[in-house]
Structures are given as C-alpha cells and as structure tokens.
Motif scaffolding. Sequence first.
Motif, PDB file in Angstrom:
ATOM      1  N   THR A 144      -3.884  39.001   4.435  1.00 59.56           N
ATOM      2  CA  THR A 144      -2.762  38.485   4.709  1.00 59.56           C
ATOM      3  C   THR A 144      -2.573  38.347   6.382  1.00 59.56           C
ATOM      4  N   ALA A 145      -2.846  39.516   6.967  1.00 60.38           N
ATOM      5  CA  ALA A 145      -3.202  39.391   8.372  1.00 60.38           C
ATOM      6  C   ALA A 145      -3.825  38.219   8.857  1.00 60.38           C
ATOM      7  N   LEU A 146      -5.132  38.237   8.187  1.00 59.38           N
ATOM      8  CA  LEU A 146      -6.001  36.975   8.899  1.00 59.38           C
ATOM      9  C   LEU A 146      -5.186  35.691   8.643  1.00 59.38           C
ATOM     10  N   VAL A 147      -4.469  35.624   7.360  1.00 58.82           N
ATOM     11  CA  VAL A 147      -3.841  34.215   7.240  1.00 58.82           C
ATOM     12  C   VAL A 147      -2.916  33.916   8.442  1.00 58.82           C
ATOM     13  N   ALA A 148      -2.156  35.125   8.678  1.00 58.73           N
ATOM     14  CA  ALA A 148      -1.331  34.944   9.565  1.00 58.73           C
ATOM     15  C   ALA A 148      -1.884  34.479  10.958  1.00 58.73           C
ATOM     16  N   ALA A 149      -3.068  35.141  11.508  1.00 55.06           N
ATOM     17  CA  ALA A 149      -3.856  34.964  12.542  1.00 55.06           C
ATOM     18  C   ALA A 149      -4.319  33.501  12.586  1.00 55.06           C
ATOM     19  N   LEU A 150      -4.793  32.881  11.309  1.00 54.64           N
ATOM     20  CA  LEU A 150      -5.463  31.602  11.312  1.00 54.64           C
ATOM     21  C   LEU A 150      -4.098  30.690  11.670  1.00 54.64           C
ATOM     22  N   ALA A 151      -2.929  30.875  10.916  1.00 54.03           N
ATOM     23  CA  ALA A 151      -1.802  30.042  11.289  1.00 54.03           C
ATOM     24  C   ALA A 151      -1.328  30.055  12.795  1.00 54.03           C
ATOM     25  N   ARG A 152      -1.517  31.075  13.248  1.00 52.94           N
ATOM     26  CA  ARG A 152      -1.267  31.341  14.768  1.00 52.94           C
ATOM     27  C   ARG A 152      -2.138  30.673  15.587  1.00 52.94           C
ATOM     28  N   ALA A 153      -3.314  30.570  15.039  1.00 53.38           N
ATOM     29  CA  ALA A 153      -4.473  29.963  15.974  1.00 53.38           C
ATOM     30  C   ALA A 153      -4.365  28.431  15.700  1.00 53.38           C
TER      31      ALA A 153
ATOM     32  N   ILE B  29       0.073  39.951  -7.848  1.00 54.59           N
ATOM     33  CA  ILE B  29       0.046  40.274  -9.092  1.00 54.59           C
ATOM     34  C   ILE B  29       1.643  40.258  -9.712  1.00 54.59           C
ATOM     35  N   TYR B  30       2.394  41.158  -9.080  1.00 53.25           N
ATOM     36  CA  TYR B  30       3.924  41.160  -9.496  1.00 53.25           C
ATOM     37  C   TYR B  30       4.906  40.724  -8.765  1.00 53.25           C
ATOM     38  N   THR B  31       4.641  40.452  -7.333  1.00 57.03           N
ATOM     39  CA  THR B  31       5.727  40.182  -6.534  1.00 57.03           C
ATOM     40  C   THR B  31       5.122  39.005  -5.731  1.00 57.03           C
ATOM     41  N   THR B  32       6.030  38.536  -4.552  1.00 57.32           N
ATOM     42  CA  THR B  32       5.789  37.618  -3.681  1.00 57.32           C
ATOM     43  C   THR B  32       5.812  38.285  -2.225  1.00 57.32           C
ATOM     44  N   GLU B  33       5.094  39.301  -2.377  1.00 63.26           N
ATOM     45  CA  GLU B  33       5.102  40.180  -0.966  1.00 63.26           C
ATOM     46  C   GLU B  33       4.327  39.273   0.026  1.00 63.26           C
ATOM     47  N   ASP B  34       3.179  38.903  -0.233  1.00 53.85           N
ATOM     48  CA  ASP B  34       2.380  38.322   0.903  1.00 53.85           C
ATOM     49  C   ASP B  34       3.013  37.233   1.375  1.00 53.85           C
ATOM     50  N   ALA B  35       3.737  36.486   0.531  1.00 50.93           N
ATOM     51  CA  ALA B  35       4.135  34.901   1.110  1.00 50.93           C
ATOM     52  C   ALA B  35       5.649  35.472   1.865  1.00 50.93           C
ATOM     53  N   ASP B  36       6.466  36.537   1.448  1.00 51.79           N
ATOM     54  CA  ASP B  36       7.570  36.860   1.889  1.00 51.79           C
ATOM     55  C   ASP B  36       7.064  37.355   3.674  1.00 51.79           C
ATOM     56  N   PHE B  37       6.014  38.286   3.700  1.00 53.16           N
ATOM     57  CA  PHE B  37       5.629  38.714   4.820  1.00 53.16           C
ATOM     58  C   PHE B  37       5.295  37.597   5.785  1.00 53.16           C
TER      59      PHE B  37
ATOM     60  N   VAL C 104       2.062  32.321  -5.683  1.00 53.25           N
ATOM     61  CA  VAL C 104       1.661  32.567  -7.349  1.00 53.25           C
ATOM     62  C   VAL C 104       1.757  33.921  -7.462  1.00 53.25           C
ATOM     63  N   GLN C 105       2.419  34.044  -8.572  1.00 55.63           N
ATOM     64  CA  GLN C 105       2.653  35.533  -9.136  1.00 55.63           C
ATOM     65  C   GLN C 105       1.514  35.396 -10.336  1.00 55.63           C
ATOM     66  N   THR C 106       0.577  36.154 -10.271  1.00 53.31           N
ATOM     67  CA  THR C 106      -0.541  35.948 -11.081  1.00 53.31           C
ATOM     68  C   THR C 106      -0.390  36.650 -12.738  1.00 53.31           C
ATOM     69  N   GLY C 107       0.376  37.789 -12.415  1.00 56.54           N
ATOM     70  CA  GLY C 107       0.807  38.708 -13.561  1.00 56.54           C
ATOM     71  C   GLY C 107      -0.410  39.263 -14.267  1.00 56.54           C
ATOM     72  N   CYS C 108      -1.745  39.255 -13.869  1.00 54.85           N
ATOM     73  CA  CYS C 108      -2.805  39.734 -14.357  1.00 54.85           C
ATOM     74  C   CYS C 108      -3.806  39.978 -13.168  1.00 54.85           C
ATOM     75  N   CYS C 109      -4.812  40.308 -13.508  1.00 55.36           N
ATOM     76  CA  CYS C 109      -5.952  40.565 -12.607  1.00 55.36           C
ATOM     77  C   CYS C 109      -6.002  39.352 -11.576  1.00 55.36           C
ATOM     78  N   PRO C 110      -5.947  39.611 -10.479  1.00 53.53           N
ATOM     79  CA  PRO C 110      -5.878  38.450  -9.519  1.00 53.53           C
ATOM     80  C   PRO C 110      -6.896  37.564  -9.617  1.00 53.53           C
ATOM     81  N   HIS C 111      -8.398  37.946  -9.931  1.00 51.23           N
ATOM     82  CA  HIS C 111      -9.555  37.350 -10.009  1.00 51.23           C
ATOM     83  C   HIS C 111      -9.478  36.201 -11.053  1.00 51.23           C
TER      84      HIS C 111
END
Length: 235
Positions: A48-57, A71-79, A94-101
């Motif tokens: 997530t920190a890399l996504v934020a950095a790329l958005a900044r750049a 998996i269960y939340t929207t934590e990364d999107a909220d951040f 996307v809330q995967t509700g299962c193994c992310p892979h």
Amino acid sequence: MSADHGHGHGHLVSFDPTESEPDLHVPVEPRGRAVRIGIGGPVGSGKTALVAALARALGERLRLAVVTNDIYTTEDADFLRRSAVLAPERVEAVQTGCCPHTAIRDDITANLDAIELLEERFGDLDLVLVESGGDNLTAVFSRGLVDRQIFVVDVAGGDKVPRKGGPGVTTADLLVINKIDLAPLVGADLDVMTADAHRMRGELPVIAQSLVADPAATAVAEWVLAQVAAVRALV
Ligand SMILES: Nc1nc2c(ncn2[C@@H]2O[C@H](COP(=O)(O)OP(=O)(O)OP(=O)(O)O)[C@@H](O)[C@H]2O)c(=O)[nH]1
C-alpha cells in the motif's frame, strides 16, 4: 521426492522455485484499455505504501486509478483515500473474503469488475494499479488480470526471503526489496538479499528501496512508466 537425512523425517526437495499453479485465463488484450500493473507480496511488506508513492510520483503525469484487495475489510483503500495522494473516487476496494491469491489468480471476476467500474467512471485511464491482499511467496497474478506484476518483499522479513524462491520472487516482472532503511536494525544483509534475488531471477530486474528515504519510489516509478510505454507499443 523427500530426502531422508537421518533424523526421522524427510524434507521435500524437488520443487521448482518458479513453479506456480496453472494460469486459467488467457492474457488480456492490450487494445483500448488502461495498462494494468499488479502489486503483490507478503503481509506488511509495503504494497500500500508503494501504491501511495506511485500515485504521488505519477498522479500528475498519468490518468491513474487503483484497485485494492483485502480479505475482510477495505483497510488499504481507506488508507489510500485518507492519504490524499489521489482522489477518493479513483480507488476501488475488492473484499476477497478468501485467500487473497484466489482473487488475483483463479477467480479474477471481482477485480475485473472493479477495473471496469473505474474505466467507466473515468473514461480514458492510462494505468490501473491492482494491489493484492498480503499473501505468501506463492501468490502471483493471472496474466488475464494484469499486464505486469511487481512483487514486494521487505528486509524485516529476513535476508533469507529472496533465496526461498516462490513464483513471486522468481518470476514477477519486477522484484522490490523494500524497507532497506531497516536493514541495520534487523540485522539483514542487503548484499546477500540482492545477490540471492539476482541469482533466483536471472535477467529480471530487482530494485532495493526505502520509502522513508524516497517517498516517491523514484526507481520503481521509472520502471512503471517504461512498462506503460512498452504495453502501449504492443497495440
Ligand atoms: N521503515 C520503513 N517502513 C515502511 C517502508 N515501506 C512501508 N513501511 C511501513 O510498513 C508498514 C506496512 O506497510 P503497508 O504498505 O501497509 O504494507 P502492505 O504490504 O500493504 O500490508 P498488507 O496490505 O497488510 O499486506 C507501514 O507501517 C508502512 O508505513 C519503508 O521503506 N521503510
């Protein structure tokens, strides 16, 4: 095959470190859509920190949107929305509700729907970053979902991680060794990590970085720009 070495049990020794489950999807057509880059890696490595950095750049130079997987939340999107590096409506969770892979490899429908929603919302987009949920070393994206993939590991996971292999480390289009500022604190040998990474990956690139020292992820941002140009050139 297992190797018995005299203390009552065997270790599996015959795995190919580049091997992954078969990709069920055909590679996505590059024509008439945004370039898609997947960002995967173990929990907490700095995706997530890399996504934020790329958005900044790159946010000023490219029409950019992001899909996050949790998996269960929207934590990364909220951040990402809170960090104000890109407009909140440019982030879909996307809330995967299962193994992310599973959601980035086998049943990719929810991620494809999220990308489609962003493309409908914004018309022409140049780049969609798809951040996977934190997973293990075997997690890789389907080529039916993304054009390129970045695998992020970090020094806090220990300097043995690159030589453990797994398809993320060995086959991702770019391997990022993140949090190099922490190497002295956790006793990780960066030279060993980088040498192992190159040995496991052959010609494929490796970038060691600290997002604390370089919040714009300069080298990764340059790599991303080159990939956008390369995928566009296929059309
Ligand atoms: N010191 C240091 N900390 C970093 C760096 N990059 C990320 N972090 C921190 O590491 C923690 C985890 O980063 P995230 O970006 O949330 O990691 P993630 O891979 O998205 O985590 P999951 O989505 O839970 O798998 C956060 O507290 C970040 O601020 C870095 O280069 N150096």
